[in-house]
Design an enzyme around this catalytic site. Structure first.
Site, mmCIF file in Angstrom:
data_model
loop_
_atom_site.group_PDB
_atom_site.id
_atom_site.type_symbol
_atom_site.label_atom_id
_atom_site.label_comp_id
_atom_site.label_asym_id
_atom_site.label_seq_id
_atom_site.Cartn_x
_atom_site.Cartn_y
_atom_site.Cartn_z
ATOM 1 N N THR A 23 -7.936 7.790 -17.181
ATOM 2 C CA THR A 23 -7.359 6.491 -16.846
ATOM 3 C C THR A 23 -8.505 5.522 -16.617
ATOM 4 O OG1 THR A 23 -5.652 5.349 -15.573
ATOM 5 C CG2 THR A 23 -7.126 6.800 -14.329
ATOM 6 N N CYS A 29 -5.751 0.178 -7.585
ATOM 7 C CA CYS A 29 -4.918 1.333 -7.939
ATOM 8 C C CYS A 29 -5.647 2.627 -7.582
ATOM 9 C CB CYS A 29 -4.628 1.350 -9.439
ATOM 10 S SG CYS A 29 -3.683 -0.054 -10.051
ATOM 11 N N HIS A 46 -1.604 7.364 -12.088
ATOM 12 C CA HIS A 46 -2.307 6.098 -11.834
ATOM 13 C C HIS A 46 -1.296 5.166 -11.179
ATOM 14 C CE1 HIS A 46 -5.017 2.680 -13.611
ATOM 15 N NE2 HIS A 46 -4.353 2.238 -12.557
#
Length: 159
Positions: A23, A29, A46
């Site tokens: 990711t 995040c 994620h």
């Protein structure tokens, strides 16, 4: 090598030993990574926000967006593949802060707190994390070994 890309609010679980789950662009995040060394099954989430109460409709369409819906979903999918909680190696990265306002506006810190609250309640241990700060991160999980790396700029470090 088979690359499995996890976008914002998404998750992936695989047992392909050639797979690398990745990711990109983690700011506030958080990427939550779990790997079962016996089964060589792993997954990555994620998530973007701490609580689905912010948008219940979005939580139905994209449960991976939120810590409180995405984390249980990640573990549910791992358990469906035969993983056991006590065997999982769990790591986390992200949760950065990119403004000076703090408080309710510090989404990275709120994401991190929500993640810990959920995992503590579920009695899931996190063995390593790279959170906070003000840098973007890319996280990779190598399914053949369970190795997790965190890249920020040109710097790549094991987690």
């Amino acid at each position: 090598m088979s690359l499995v890309t996890v976008g914002i609010g998404d998750l992936a679980v695989t047992g392909d030993p050639r797979a690398v789950i990745v990711t990109h662009g983690l700011g506030s995040c958080i990427a939550l990574v779990a790997w079962d060394p016996g089964l060589r099954v792993g997954g990555m989430l994620h998530f973007q926000l701490p609580a689905s109460a912010l948008s219940p409709e979005r939580a139905l369409d994209a449960p991976g967006t939120f810590a409180d819906t995405g984390i249980p979903l990640l573990f549910h999918r791992l358990y469906a593949r035969g993983c056991r909680k006590e065997a999982l190696v769990v790591k986390a990265a992200g949760g950065g802060s990119f403004n000076d306002r703090g408080g309710a506006f510090d989404i990275g810190r709120r994401n991190h707190a929500a993640m810990w609250r959920i995992l503590r309640h579920a009695r899931v241990a996190v063995v390593a994390e790279d959170v906070g700060g003000s840098r973007s991160r890319t996280v990779r999980l190598f399914l053949d070994s369970g190795r997790v790396t965190v890249q920020s700029g040109d710097q790549v470090a094991p987690l």
